[in-house]
Design a protein around this motif. Sequence first.
Motif, PDB file in Angstrom:
ATOM      1  N   THR A 220     -28.262 -28.174  25.692  1.00 32.18           N
ATOM      2  CA  THR A 220     -27.039 -28.699  26.291  1.00 32.18           C
ATOM      3  C   THR A 220     -26.725 -27.999  27.609  1.00 32.18           C
ATOM      4  OG1 THR A 220     -25.589 -27.107  25.223  1.00 32.18           O
ATOM      5  CG2 THR A 220     -26.120 -29.120  23.978  1.00 32.18           C
ATOM      6  N   LEU A 221     -25.860 -28.626  28.386  1.00 35.38           N
ATOM      7  CA  LEU A 221     -25.427 -28.031  29.646  1.00 35.38           C
ATOM      8  C   LEU A 221     -24.761 -26.683  29.394  1.00 35.38           C
ATOM      9  CD1 LEU A 221     -24.959 -28.116  32.702  1.00 35.38           C
ATOM     10  CD2 LEU A 221     -22.861 -29.410  32.247  1.00 35.38           C
ATOM     11  N   ASN A 222     -23.959 -26.599  28.344  1.00 34.67           N
ATOM     12  CA  ASN A 222     -23.289 -25.346  28.018  1.00 34.67           C
ATOM     13  C   ASN A 222     -24.296 -24.226  27.770  1.00 34.67           C
ATOM     14  OD1 ASN A 222     -20.884 -23.796  27.488  1.00 34.67           O
ATOM     15  ND2 ASN A 222     -21.484 -23.859  25.329  1.00 34.67           N
ATOM     16  N   ALA A 223     -25.367 -24.527  27.057  1.00 31.97           N
ATOM     17  CA  ALA A 223     -26.394 -23.517  26.793  1.00 31.97           C
ATOM     18  C   ALA A 223     -27.052 -23.066  28.095  1.00 31.97           C
ATOM     19  CB  ALA A 223     -27.445 -24.070  25.835  1.00 31.97           C
ATOM     20  N   TRP A 224     -27.363 -24.013  28.974  1.00 29.49           N
ATOM     21  CA  TRP A 224     -27.961 -23.658  30.267  1.00 29.49           C
ATOM     22  C   TRP A 224     -27.010 -22.789  31.092  1.00 29.49           C
ATOM     23  CZ3 TRP A 224     -32.782 -23.466  31.298  1.00 29.49           C
ATOM     24  CH2 TRP A 224     -33.665 -24.343  30.688  1.00 29.49           C
TER      25      TRP A 224
ATOM     26  N   TYR B  47     -30.531 -16.914  43.670  1.00 30.49           N
ATOM     27  CA  TYR B  47     -29.343 -16.424  42.965  1.00 30.49           C
ATOM     28  C   TYR B  47     -28.088 -17.149  43.453  1.00 30.49           C
ATOM     29  CZ  TYR B  47     -32.516 -12.648  41.638  1.00 30.49           C
ATOM     30  OH  TYR B  47     -33.576 -11.929  41.170  1.00 30.49           O
ATOM     31  N   LEU B  48     -28.021 -17.446  44.735  1.00 33.22           N
ATOM     32  CA  LEU B  48     -26.912 -18.215  45.282  1.00 33.22           C
ATOM     33  C   LEU B  48     -26.835 -19.587  44.615  1.00 33.22           C
ATOM     34  CD1 LEU B  48     -24.736 -18.993  47.422  1.00 33.22           C
ATOM     35  CD2 LEU B  48     -26.621 -19.507  48.963  1.00 33.22           C
ATOM     36  N   THR B  49     -27.985 -20.245  44.494  1.00 33.92           N
ATOM     37  CA  THR B  49     -28.042 -21.563  43.858  1.00 33.92           C
ATOM     38  C   THR B  49     -27.626 -21.475  42.386  1.00 33.92           C
ATOM     39  OG1 THR B  49     -29.795 -22.207  45.370  1.00 33.92           O
ATOM     40  CG2 THR B  49     -29.549 -23.530  43.375  1.00 33.92           C
ATOM     41  N   LEU B  50     -28.083 -20.453  41.684  1.00 34.67           N
ATOM     42  CA  LEU B  50     -27.711 -20.283  40.279  1.00 34.67           C
ATOM     43  C   LEU B  50     -26.205 -20.054  40.126  1.00 34.67           C
ATOM     44  CD1 LEU B  50     -30.679 -18.075  39.000  1.00 34.67           C
ATOM     45  CD2 LEU B  50     -30.312 -20.527  38.622  1.00 34.67           C
ATOM     46  N   ALA B  51     -25.631 -19.257  41.027  1.00 29.07           N
ATOM     47  CA  ALA B  51     -24.188 -19.016  40.968  1.00 29.07           C
ATOM     48  C   ALA B  51     -23.419 -20.306  41.222  1.00 29.07           C
ATOM     49  CB  ALA B  51     -23.799 -17.942  41.985  1.00 29.07           C
ATOM     50  N   LEU B  52     -23.884 -21.106  42.165  1.00 25.98           N
ATOM     51  CA  LEU B  52     -23.221 -22.390  42.434  1.00 25.98           C
ATOM     52  C   LEU B  52     -23.350 -23.336  41.240  1.00 25.98           C
ATOM     53  CD1 LEU B  52     -24.192 -22.946  46.170  1.00 25.98           C
ATOM     54  CD2 LEU B  52     -21.955 -22.290  45.239  1.00 25.98           C
ATOM     55  N   PHE B  53     -24.480 -23.275  40.542  1.00 29.05           N
ATOM     56  CA  PHE B  53     -24.665 -24.085  39.338  1.00 29.05           C
ATOM     57  C   PHE B  53     -23.635 -23.695  38.274  1.00 29.05           C
ATOM     58  CE2 PHE B  53     -26.701 -24.295  35.079  1.00 29.05           C
ATOM     59  CZ  PHE B  53     -26.727 -25.678  34.940  1.00 29.05           C
ATOM     60  N   VAL B  54     -23.447 -22.387  38.068  1.00 33.19           N
ATOM     61  CA  VAL B  54     -22.454 -21.931  37.082  1.00 33.19           C
ATOM     62  C   VAL B  54     -21.056 -22.363  37.508  1.00 33.19           C
ATOM     63  CG1 VAL B  54     -21.388 -19.896  36.013  1.00 33.19           C
ATOM     64  CG2 VAL B  54     -23.869 -20.007  36.259  1.00 33.19           C
ATOM     65  N   ALA B  55     -20.741 -22.206  38.786  1.00 31.05           N
ATOM     66  CA  ALA B  55     -19.414 -22.616  39.268  1.00 31.05           C
ATOM     67  C   ALA B  55     -19.207 -24.108  39.051  1.00 31.05           C
ATOM     68  CB  ALA B  55     -19.266 -22.260  40.749  1.00 31.05           C
ATOM     69  N   TRP B  56     -20.195 -24.912  39.429  1.00 33.19           N
ATOM     70  CA  TRP B  56     -20.093 -26.359  39.247  1.00 33.19           C
ATOM     71  C   TRP B  56     -19.915 -26.712  37.772  1.00 33.19           C
ATOM     72  CZ3 TRP B  56     -23.755 -29.158  36.427  1.00 33.19           C
ATOM     73  CH2 TRP B  56     -23.539 -30.533  36.376  1.00 33.19           C
ATOM     74  N   GLY B  57     -20.748 -26.135  36.914  1.00 37.21           N
ATOM     75  CA  GLY B  57     -20.699 -26.460  35.491  1.00 37.21           C
ATOM     76  C   GLY B  57     -19.409 -26.034  34.820  1.00 37.21           C
ATOM     77  N   ARG B  58     -18.927 -24.854  35.161  1.00 41.10           N
ATOM     78  CA  ARG B  58     -17.713 -24.342  34.507  1.00 41.10           C
ATOM     79  C   ARG B  58     -16.433 -24.909  35.108  1.00 41.10           C
ATOM     80  NH1 ARG B  58     -19.601 -23.366  29.819  1.00 41.10           N
ATOM     81  NH2 ARG B  58     -20.936 -21.541  29.626  1.00 41.10           N
ATOM     82  N   PHE B  59     -16.475 -25.331  36.359  1.00 41.60           N
ATOM     83  CA  PHE B  59     -15.320 -26.033  36.926  1.00 41.60           C
ATOM     84  C   PHE B  59     -15.297 -27.490  36.481  1.00 41.60           C
ATOM     85  CE2 PHE B  59     -14.658 -23.044  40.704  1.00 41.60           C
ATOM     86  CZ  PHE B  59     -13.400 -22.645  40.289  1.00 41.60           C
ATOM     87  N   GLY B  60     -16.488 -28.076  36.281  1.00 44.06           N
ATOM     88  CA  GLY B  60     -16.572 -29.503  36.031  1.00 44.06           C
ATOM     89  C   GLY B  60     -16.925 -29.886  34.617  1.00 44.06           C
ATOM     90  N   PRO B  61     -18.177 -30.315  34.393  1.00 40.90           N
ATOM     91  CA  PRO B  61     -18.560 -30.917  33.108  1.00 40.90           C
ATOM     92  C   PRO B  61     -18.369 -30.044  31.876  1.00 40.90           C
ATOM     93  CG  PRO B  61     -20.333 -31.134  34.721  1.00 40.90           C
ATOM     94  CD  PRO B  61     -19.268 -30.298  35.342  1.00 40.90           C
ATOM     95  N   ALA B  62     -18.555 -28.732  32.013  1.00 40.79           N
ATOM     96  CA  ALA B  62     -18.451 -27.857  30.831  1.00 40.79           C
ATOM     97  C   ALA B  62     -17.245 -26.949  30.920  1.00 40.79           C
ATOM     98  CB  ALA B  62     -19.736 -27.057  30.680  1.00 40.79           C
ATOM     99  N   ALA B  63     -16.184 -27.435  31.534  1.00 41.27           N
ATOM    100  CA  ALA B  63     -14.976 -26.611  31.717  1.00 41.27           C
ATOM    101  C   ALA B  63     -14.294 -26.337  30.377  1.00 41.27           C
ATOM    102  CB  ALA B  63     -14.018 -27.299  32.665  1.00 41.27           C
TER     103      ALA B  63
END
Length: 127
Positions: A2-6, A111-127
């Motif tokens: 799942t997205l949450n696991a990623w 690492y910048l891309t990974l941090a943006l992925f976490v920000a996107w996921g936690r602000f959006g779909p997996a908030a």
Amino acid sequence: MTLNAWLWIVAGLLAAVLLISTSKMVVPREKIAAMGGTAAQWVLDFSPRALRTIGTLEILAAAGLILPRLLDIAPIMVPVTAVCVALLFTGAATMRWRRGERATIAPDLVYLTLALFVAWGRFGPAA
């Protein structure tokens, strides 16, 4: 998976990278520069106090990527921290670019891309 696991995996990876990077707080900068070759020469451009400050921010970032969500206390801090981590790695990549260390920018950009992925996921779909 799942997205949450990623998001947990990526946040854990970033936290580990940040914690490993805090060695600059306790290892003399001359030793880091000698051990790390040309990729580590940047530490000589910063005072020991500045390196301790950067290391302290990295410790706080590692905690901010994991603990708020894990403890369910102000989980909004995870994406906020991820944005701050993205800014940290933007600064690191910019510093390397200005120093002419273009070959060593790739990890910072990952690492910048990974941090943006976490920000996107936690602000959006997996908030």
